[in-house]
Structures are given as structure tokens and as C-alpha cells.
Design a protein around this motif. Structure first.
Motif, PDB file in Angstrom:
ATOM      1  N   ALA A 171       5.311   2.476 -43.971  1.00 31.28           N
ATOM      2  CA  ALA A 171       5.542   2.532 -42.261  1.00 31.28           C
ATOM      3  C   ALA A 171       6.739   2.994 -41.910  1.00 31.28           C
ATOM      4  N   VAL A 172       6.763   3.402 -40.842  1.00 31.65           N
ATOM      5  CA  VAL A 172       7.927   4.159 -40.294  1.00 31.65           C
ATOM      6  C   VAL A 172       8.184   3.661 -38.693  1.00 31.65           C
ATOM      7  N   ASN A 173       9.439   3.209 -38.231  1.00 31.33           N
ATOM      8  CA  ASN A 173       9.494   3.032 -37.103  1.00 31.33           C
ATOM      9  C   ASN A 173      10.469   4.191 -36.415  1.00 31.33           C
ATOM     10  N   PHE A 174      10.233   4.867 -35.441  1.00 36.33           N
ATOM     11  CA  PHE A 174      11.286   5.708 -34.750  1.00 36.33           C
ATOM     12  C   PHE A 174      11.690   5.116 -33.498  1.00 36.33           C
ATOM     13  N   LYS A 175      12.874   4.587 -33.668  1.00 38.01           N
ATOM     14  CA  LYS A 175      13.479   3.905 -32.230  1.00 38.01           C
ATOM     15  C   LYS A 175      14.752   3.849 -32.272  1.00 38.01           C
ATOM     16  N   GLU A 208     -17.234  -5.872 -55.213  1.00 32.84           N
ATOM     17  CA  GLU A 208     -16.797  -7.154 -54.447  1.00 32.84           C
ATOM     18  C   GLU A 208     -15.518  -7.611 -55.261  1.00 32.84           C
ATOM     19  N   GLY A 209     -15.550  -7.256 -56.632  1.00 34.89           N
ATOM     20  CA  GLY A 209     -14.639  -7.594 -57.572  1.00 34.89           C
ATOM     21  C   GLY A 209     -13.060  -6.799 -56.990  1.00 34.89           C
ATOM     22  N   ASP A 210     -13.367  -5.642 -56.682  1.00 34.74           N
ATOM     23  CA  ASP A 210     -12.307  -4.643 -56.077  1.00 34.74           C
ATOM     24  C   ASP A 210     -11.561  -5.298 -55.026  1.00 34.74           C
ATOM     25  N   TYR A 211     -12.651  -5.742 -54.130  1.00 36.35           N
ATOM     26  CA  TYR A 211     -12.223  -6.273 -52.767  1.00 36.35           C
ATOM     27  C   TYR A 211     -11.282  -7.633 -53.135  1.00 36.35           C
ATOM     28  N   LYS A 212     -11.677  -8.339 -53.922  1.00 40.43           N
ATOM     29  CA  LYS A 212     -11.049  -9.643 -54.323  1.00 40.43           C
ATOM     30  C   LYS A 212      -9.710  -9.275 -54.984  1.00 40.43           C
ATOM     31  N   ALA A 213      -9.584  -8.176 -55.654  1.00 39.98           N
ATOM     32  CA  ALA A 213      -8.418  -7.715 -56.303  1.00 39.98           C
ATOM     33  C   ALA A 213      -7.319  -7.117 -55.410  1.00 39.98           C
ATOM     34  N   ALA A 214      -7.815  -6.928 -54.201  1.00 31.13           N
ATOM     35  CA  ALA A 214      -6.771  -5.958 -53.368  1.00 31.13           C
ATOM     36  C   ALA A 214      -5.646  -7.063 -52.972  1.00 31.13           C
ATOM     37  N   GLN A 215      -4.469  -6.414 -53.122  1.00 28.68           N
ATOM     38  CA  GLN A 215      -3.396  -7.089 -52.702  1.00 28.68           C
ATOM     39  C   GLN A 215      -2.943  -7.048 -51.212  1.00 28.68           C
ATOM     40  N   GLU A 216      -2.269  -7.571 -50.768  1.00 29.48           N
ATOM     41  CA  GLU A 216      -1.476  -7.523 -49.368  1.00 29.48           C
ATOM     42  C   GLU A 216       0.075  -7.928 -49.099  1.00 29.48           C
ATOM     43  N   PRO A 217       0.727  -7.216 -50.181  1.00 30.86           N
ATOM     44  CA  PRO A 217       1.950  -7.324 -50.190  1.00 30.86           C
ATOM     45  C   PRO A 217       2.615  -7.013 -48.529  1.00 30.86           C
ATOM     46  N   ASP A 218       3.968  -7.701 -48.406  1.00 33.10           N
ATOM     47  CA  ASP A 218       4.799  -7.626 -47.207  1.00 33.10           C
ATOM     48  C   ASP A 218       5.273  -6.299 -47.325  1.00 33.10           C
ATOM     49  N   PHE A 219       5.786  -5.721 -46.358  1.00 34.13           N
ATOM     50  CA  PHE A 219       6.631  -4.316 -46.415  1.00 34.13           C
ATOM     51  C   PHE A 219       7.505  -4.392 -45.295  1.00 34.13           C
ATOM     52  N   ASP A 220       8.519  -3.515 -45.457  1.00 35.64           N
ATOM     53  CA  ASP A 220       9.406  -3.378 -44.413  1.00 35.64           C
ATOM     54  C   ASP A 220       9.103  -1.882 -43.826  1.00 35.64           C
ATOM     55  N   TYR A 221       9.448  -1.778 -42.407  1.00 28.93           N
ATOM     56  CA  TYR A 221       9.576  -0.494 -42.062  1.00 28.93           C
ATOM     57  C   TYR A 221      10.730   0.369 -42.250  1.00 28.93           C
ATOM     58  N   ILE A 222      10.650   1.725 -42.360  1.00 24.80           N
ATOM     59  CA  ILE A 222      11.659   2.452 -42.562  1.00 24.80           C
ATOM     60  C   ILE A 222      12.061   2.987 -41.326  1.00 24.80           C
ATOM     61  N   GLN A 223      13.434   2.413 -40.754  1.00 25.32           N
ATOM     62  CA  GLN A 223      13.837   2.622 -39.610  1.00 25.32           C
ATOM     63  C   GLN A 223      14.545   3.945 -39.273  1.00 25.32           C
ATOM     64  N   LEU A 224      14.058   4.690 -38.502  1.00 29.58           N
ATOM     65  CA  LEU A 224      14.687   5.919 -37.909  1.00 29.58           C
ATOM     66  C   LEU A 224      15.043   6.254 -36.798  1.00 29.58           C
ATOM     67  N   GLY A 225      16.156   6.771 -36.334  1.00 29.54           N
ATOM     68  CA  GLY A 225      16.675   7.011 -35.063  1.00 29.54           C
ATOM     69  C   GLY A 225      16.336   8.407 -34.549  1.00 29.54           C
ATOM     70  N   SER A 226      15.442   9.275 -35.163  1.00 26.05           N
ATOM     71  CA  SER A 226      15.117  10.558 -34.838  1.00 26.05           C
ATOM     72  C   SER A 226      14.196  10.981 -35.839  1.00 26.05           C
ATOM     73  N   TYR A 227      13.227  11.692 -34.956  1.00 26.61           N
ATOM     74  CA  TYR A 227      12.146  12.402 -35.954  1.00 26.61           C
ATOM     75  C   TYR A 227      12.575  12.783 -37.206  1.00 26.61           C
ATOM     76  N   ASP A 228      11.941  12.783 -38.203  1.00 27.94           N
ATOM     77  CA  ASP A 228      12.175  13.563 -39.507  1.00 27.94           C
ATOM     78  C   ASP A 228      10.757  13.940 -40.058  1.00 27.94           C
ATOM     79  N   PRO A 229      10.539  15.413 -39.859  1.00 25.84           N
ATOM     80  CA  PRO A 229       9.280  15.976 -40.526  1.00 25.84           C
ATOM     81  C   PRO A 229       8.926  15.959 -41.767  1.00 25.84           C
ATOM     82  N   SER A 230      10.206  15.701 -42.432  1.00 24.82           N
ATOM     83  CA  SER A 230       9.718  15.190 -44.182  1.00 24.82           C
ATOM     84  C   SER A 230       9.183  13.925 -44.458  1.00 24.82           C
TER      85      SER A 230
END
Length: 514
Positions: free
Chosen positions: A220-224, A471-493
Motif C-alpha cells: 500500500a502506498v500513499n502519495f501525499k 473452504e480450507g484455503d479461505y479459513k487459512a487466509a490471514q489478515e495482517p495489519d500493514f503500514d502505508y509507504i508514504q511518498l511525497g511525490s510519484y515514483d514510477p518504480s
């Protein structure tokens, strides 16, 4: 000899770097040169990407080999097949040829059919075509959100200040003018990108099947830019930073706005938080980025659900034949040679109808495979006008979107791509007074605040791939929290390793303002 070896090594390294670069192209109409928005680009008959509103697309590094095959399709145009190498030879510009449109009377099973009867069949088959089977599914999704505020005018003027000389007030207003000019010259904007795995299944609740979901965010990336506020709250806080230069940092103040009512806002130089905002902050303390992402995904899918959302009354309203006027605009071929696509134009037939646009309907099952819609000029979705009473006016006066559906092997359709753009006009003309909180509450500084602006929000949702899971795959799916990558300008890479939506030029040019 060593020099020659070094030269060869450098050449090979450079060659490998060249191979590793992503490849961008553009898709246009061969006759008019107009960009083709939301064209489908299949990569080696596996993953697909979608062109943006400017016709642009990017093939990620992992697929950027010259031998990679691209299959480009767009309703109403002949499909183009070419390799990355061939794309380079035509200067990365794909010119698609319009397909043959039939405008004569359409017959199905020897029965003449018109636009209204086609739409009646669409409504009849809505549930069958768009209701999920409930089987566990994994989607890999790219989701982009953008907010842009375009101020037409911003004026913040100090009108009174206890203990200030005329020159001090003049100097303060000069600084406030610079702040307002900066907002106009560098419009506030923000972009947020997320790539995530979206798992769906069903569970039984009170003897009824209920859809459930999980979100696993990959990146996840936040350009702000912190100096370019993107909401009214942000603007208020940035303005407060300027205002507090003219207030006593050791004191606390109450803000009064206008003649009617006092806003219970306690502010100081160290904290600019309203009582309500603080309570909201406490209530949201447990809310994580992951939970917000899951909620945002769910809300977006509801807002684009043509089965139940009232926005799509041109599709799902019971008064179809009366609310809108439908016209048959021709028929074109689809990717399936045995299936034609009807093109249906629609526009308001009654005052309360608000949209105009085009629907593309499958002849086989009367499913809408694509919908383009726009709020009619002069219409609005919501608004208030208290301009002469409270100095406030707001109108949600812009709304457009595109929905693209893909058919599963099981027969039902799912949303492969969606674009939603919404805009509103905002006008504020209010006096502001900072009242020092003392035993007698005395006025300290007064301002006149005037702002007129347009705010635009855009959301894009793109299913890169979909697969059935257990259904087993669905139950095994995890939902870890995450942090946004904060960028002050657009980075094409930043997304070079992933399949995403090609950003518009406005996003590419985004950068922080000092």
C-alpha cells in the motif's frame, strides 16, 4: 583483455537492465486518434491489465520480454494481437480499428426486438447473471483512490486583533495571502494505491447464507504532501498553523463562527482537536489499516452493485420503460464469435432520472458486460444552499463511471474493473473569532474566511486475477495489519514488480511543495 572483459560485462549488465524495465504503451482509435479508455490487455493469455482514461497501460517488468504476447480488445473494435517486440516497432502506439456495426432491425428467434425489450430481458436476468454462487474465491485486486481540491478562490483576512498595531495586522494579512495563493497555485491532492488479495466465501447465520470476506494487503502506498491539504479538515489544520503564529501559544481559545451558534472547539498551539474529533479518535483507536481496507473494499463493491444500488436506476428500476428513454445503437462482435453485443443508449425520460450513457448487452444471456454512465449536466445528487443565511453552499454535481464485467466458467458475471468519479462544489463565507478562554472570555483575534472550490474524488478497482479456492484455503487466509509507504511525490518504480493501473499524467507529475 581486461578492458574488453569489463566492456562485455557492462554491456551485458546494461542489456539485462533494459530487459528488466517495464513497457508502457497507448491505445487509440485508428481513425480519430482518440484514446480508448479501459481497453483490456491480456498478457500471454493469463493476467490482464486495463488501459486508463488516457489510453495508457504498462506491462510489468516480469512480463516485459520481447516475446510476450499481448491481446488487446475493446468493445466495438477488432482485437489486436502483438508481441512486446512488435509494440516497440510501432512506437508503443496501438491503433485499433473500429468493428462493423449493424444498425438494421434486430431479430432473435424470428422476433423483432427493440431497446426496451432488450432492457426488459436484462432486468429479468439480473439476479441469475450477477449473483455469486457463494463458493470460495480469491481475487487479486489493485485499488486506487485520488482526491483533488481545485480552489477557485481562498481569502483569509485578519479583521481585528487585540493589542495589534495596524502594521502588525497588515503583515499578518500578507502572510495569510501567501498561504491562500499557495493553495490555489498548488491544488491540494492525494493518491492512495493498494494491492491486495480479496477472499470471499459464505457462512450460515440464522439458517441463511451470508457473504464473508477477508483482505490481505500485499502493498500500500500513499502519495501525499503534508503541505497540500486534501480535505476541509486538513485545510483547517494548516490554516490554524498559520493563525497560531498570531495567538499566544500559552493560552487556549474557543472558536466562534458567524452570528448563529458557537462551535465548541478548544484549540491551542499544541493541539488543534475538537471535542467531537477527540471522541471520534478514541472510538477509532482500535481501527487498523487492515480493517479500514476491508471496510473500504466492501463499501466500494456495494456502491458499484447494479443489483441493489439506486444509483443504477437506469438498469434495476421497475419503471425502466418510463424513467429512461432507451435506443438501439447497433450490435458488435465480442471476444466470443458466437455471441454478439447489443449497444443501448439511454437518457432521462422523466425529471427524476439523472444519468445518461451506454450499455453493452450480451445477446446470449442479456448480461450487461459494460456500462458507461454520466450525471446529466445541470443535475445534482445532493446539496444545500444556505449561502445568504450561513454563508455555506454545497452541491454534489459531478458523477461518472464505467463498469466492466467478466464471465466465470460457472456462468455468473463478476466485476472485473470499475471506475467512479465524483465531484462537488463548495462555497464558504464565514467570519471566525478566536476567543481567549479566561474568566470572562474575551475576543482575541477575528478573521474573515472565504473559499470557493471544486473537490473531485476518483476510485478505480481492477481484478488482476481470480481463482477458485477451497473452504480450507479461505479459513487459512490471514489478515495482517500493514503500514502505508508514504511518498511525497510519484515514483514510477514503486509498482515495477506488479500488475497495476497506469497512472494519469496528473499523478505522474505530483510532487511535494516546499
Amino acid at each position: 583483455m581486461i578492458k574488453n572483459i569489463l566492456f562485455v560485462l557492462l554491456f551485458l549488465i546494461g542489456f539485462q537492465i533494459t530487459l528488466a524495465q517495464s513497457v508502457s504503451g497507448k491505445i487509440i482509435d485508428s481513425e480519430t486518434g482518440a484514446p480508448l479508455s479501459f481497453a483490456d490487455v491480456q498478457i500471454n493469455d493469463s493476467n490482464s491489465i486495463m488501459s486508463n482514461t488516457e489510453g495508457g497501460f504498462t506491462v510489468p517488468e516480469k512480463n516485459a520480454d520481447d516475446a510476450t504476447m499481448l491481446t488487446v480488445s475493446f468493445l466495438g473494435y477488432y482485437t489486436e494481437n502483438l508481441t512486446i517486440g512488435e509494440l516497440k516497432n510501432i512506437d508503443f502506439l496501438i491503433k485499433m480499428r473500429p468493428g462493423t456495426f449493424e444498425l438494421e432491425t434486430v431479430y432473435i428467434s424470428n422476433t423483432e426486438i427493440d431497446a426496451n425489450s432488450i432492457m426488459a430481458s436484462v432486468r429479468k436476468n439480473l439476479k441469475a447473471n450477477y449473483t455469486d454462487s457463494g463458493n470460495p474465491i480469491k481475487n487479486t485486486v489493485f485499488f486506487r483512490e485520488s482526491t483533488v481540491i481545485r480552489p477557485k478562490q481562498v481569502k483569509l483576512e485578519m479583521t481585528q486583533a487585540t493589542g495589534y498595531s495596524k502594521q502588525q495586522i497588515k503583515d499578518a494579512n500578507k502572510e495569510l495571502d501567501e498561504f491562500a495563493a499557495k493553495m490555489i497555485n498548488y491544488p491540494p491532492m492525494q493518491f492512495t494505491d493498494k494491492l491486495y488479495n480479496y477472499y470471499t466465501s459464505t457462512k450460515i447465520y440464522k439458517e441463511k447464507p451470508v457473504p464473508v470476506q477477508k483482505i490481505e494487503v500485499v502493498k500500500a502506498v500513499n502519495f501525499k504532501d503534508a503541505n497540500r491539504s486534501v480535505t476541509l479538515d486538513d485545510m483547517e489544520k494548516l490554516g490554524a498553523q498559520v493563525l497560531f503564529k498570531h495567538l499566544d501559544a500559552t493560552k487556549h481559545y474557543r472558536i466562534k463562527s458567524g452570528l448563529i451558534g458557537v462551535r465548541d472547539t478548544i484549540v491551542s498551539n499544541n493541539s488543534f482537536v475538537t471535542d467531537n474529533e477527540y471522541r471520534e479518535f478514541e472510538a477509532q483507536a482500535e481501527k487498523t489499516n487492515q480493517k479500514s481496507a476491508r471496510s473500504r473494499n466492501w463499501n466500494f463493491l456495494y456502491s458499484t452493485n447494479i443489483l441493489i444500488n439506486g444509483r443504477f436506476d437506469f438498469i434495476n428500476n421497475n419503471e425502466l420503460s418510463e424513467l429512461y428513454e432507451y435506443s438501439y445503437a447497433g450490435v458488435t462482435e465480442s471476444g466470443d464469435k458466437n455471441n454478439r453485443i447489443f449497444i443501448i443508449k439511454f437518457r432521462p425520460n422523466k425529471r427524476r432520472a439523472k444519468y445518461t450513457g451506454t450499455l453493452y448487452v450480451s445477446e446470449k444471456d442479456y448480461a450487461i458486460v459494460r456500462a458507461d454512465y454520466t450525471l446529466v449536466e445541470g443535475k445534482k445528487l445532493s446539496g444545500i444552499n444556505l449561502k445568504f443565511i450561513l454563508g455555506i453552499k454545497q452541491a454534489e454535481n459531478f458523477d461518472k463511471g464505467t463498469l466492466v464485467y467478466k464471465k466465470r466458467e460457472s456462468g455468473e458475471y463478476y466485476l472485473q474493473y470499475a471506475s467512479q468519479e465524483n465531484g462537488q462544489y463548495i462555497y464558504i463565507n464565514r467570519p471566525l473569532k478566536f476567543i481567549e478562554i479566561t474568566e470572562g472570555d474575551k475576543e482575541k483575534v477575528g478573521f474573515d474566511f472565504k473559499a470557493e472550490m471544486d473537490e473531485f474524488e476518483k476510485e478505480e478497482y481492477f481484478v488482476i486475477s481470480e481463482s477458485s479456492i477451497s473452504e480450507g484455503d479461505y479459513k487459512a487466509a490471514q489478515e495482517p495489519d500493514f503500514d502505508y509507504i508514504q511518498l511525497g511525490s510519484y515514483d514510477p518504480s514503486i509498482w515495477k514488480e506488479y500488475t497495476t493501473i497506469e497512472p494519469l499524467n496528473e499523478m505522474k507529475q505530483f510532487k511535494s511543495v516546499e
